[in-house]
Design an enzyme around this catalytic site. Sequence first.
Site, short mmCIF file in Angstrom:
data_model
loop_
_atom_site.label_atom_id
_atom_site.label_comp_id
_atom_site.label_asym_id
_atom_site.label_seq_id
_atom_site.Cartn_x
_atom_site.Cartn_y
_atom_site.Cartn_z
N LYS A 52 0.52 -1.45 -0.19
CA LYS A 52 -0.24 -0.31 0.66
C LYS A 52 0.53 1.10 0.10
O LYS A 52 0.80 1.85 -0.57
CB LYS A 52 -0.85 0.19 1.09
CG LYS A 52 -2.18 -0.95 1.11
CD LYS A 52 -2.75 -1.25 2.48
CE LYS A 52 -3.56 -2.57 2.46
NZ LYS A 52 -4.89 -2.90 3.00
N GLN A 96 -4.69 -1.32 9.82
CA GLN A 96 -4.60 -2.52 9.81
C GLN A 96 -5.15 -3.67 10.40
O GLN A 96 -4.88 -4.10 10.99
CB GLN A 96 -3.88 -3.47 9.09
CG GLN A 96 -2.95 -3.81 8.09
CD GLN A 96 -3.99 -4.32 6.23
OE1 GLN A 96 -3.53 -3.14 6.28
NE2 GLN A 96 -4.65 -5.78 6.25
N ASP A 119 -10.80 2.53 3.89
CA ASP A 119 -11.39 1.20 4.05
C ASP A 119 -13.11 1.13 3.88
O ASP A 119 -13.94 0.03 3.44
CB ASP A 119 -10.63 0.40 4.92
CG ASP A 119 -9.90 -0.39 5.29
OD1 ASP A 119 -9.78 -0.75 3.84
OD2 ASP A 119 -8.97 -0.32 5.68
#
Length: 306
Positions: A52, A96, A119
């Site tokens: 990422k 995460q 997200d």
Amino acid sequence: MARILDGKWVRDQILKDCVSRIERLSAAGRPPGLAVVLVGNDAASEIYVRNKVKTSGDLGIYSEKLTPSASVTTEELLEIVEGLNARADIDGILVQMPLPAQVDSSRVLLAVDPEKDVDGFHPLNVGNLVTNRPGPRPCTPSGIMEMLRRYDIPIKGKRAVVVGRSDIVGKPMAMMLLHAHATVTICHSRTSDLQGECRRADILVGAIGRPALLTADFIKPGATVIDVGMNRITDAATARSVLAGATEKLAEFDRKGAVLTGDVHPGDVARTAGAYTPVPGGVGPLTIAMLMVNTIDAAERRRGIG
Ligand code: NDP
């Protein structure tokens, strides 16, 4: 033979479309900013986060990695998130998952400013998805929608079956297909006739986490099959039983002692489907691309550009 839906090609198209938007934001003051919070040292999470951060850097998105130790408390993590919420140069925040057991994950996800929730996991954004209002969408299913669109696969009026009902893939996938006017069925571990449900699907999405569970009998001939599963097989007996007939995968296992495979049987899908995503190289590359899109969207929204 079925048509292969190439995730790398779709990813490259998506990322190409990002370039001018990033240039515009940079020219207007600063590039989009993404903060990734990685707790502890879970090997898989470290790889995801590295990819990422690298993709952000390659594109010209400012990115920052925060790495609290595995023993971090919920309160400490909330403080980190609040700090990122308050920063003007950070447009997107990604925590995460999974978080260590002592951390209350749902409190942490709730603490992320919905405007910066790249997200799309915050309940406010889940509500935006369900009611089809603008807002960030979970990256994996939105990447799949981009893939279907870019390959001109019709959705309207089609019968779609999503196997898996997680908050990050199955449920949002089903909702996005519904908004695109498919007739949607969601299956899970208690579905009584999984094979029968799947066999009716014009678009079949496997988001299960069970290697090669969906074999030829689950696939309607000519269907579009999207395989989200990422299962690493390291045991020879399992490889021989679940991948029977998948010559290339078995040869790869013999060479490397391990193989990555999806939820759909790789040989059967190639013989039965009309189009399908391979594993690897199908859905996998799309997730990070959509994270970049969500970060740019957030930056544009926050600055009233776009
Ligand atoms: P979860 O474990 O959260 O959900 C799995 C779902 O599959 C559950 O709804 C479960 O049902 C269902 N399921 C499990 N076993 C069966 C079965 N035998 N028959 C029918 N349904 C079953 O997984 P995720 O949604 O997070 O991920 C799914 C897969 O996708 C994993 O392999 C993961 O690694 C991969 N993935 C890939 C991504 C990518 O970028 N390519 C991104 C995210 C995930 P129930 O709810 O009843 O337990």
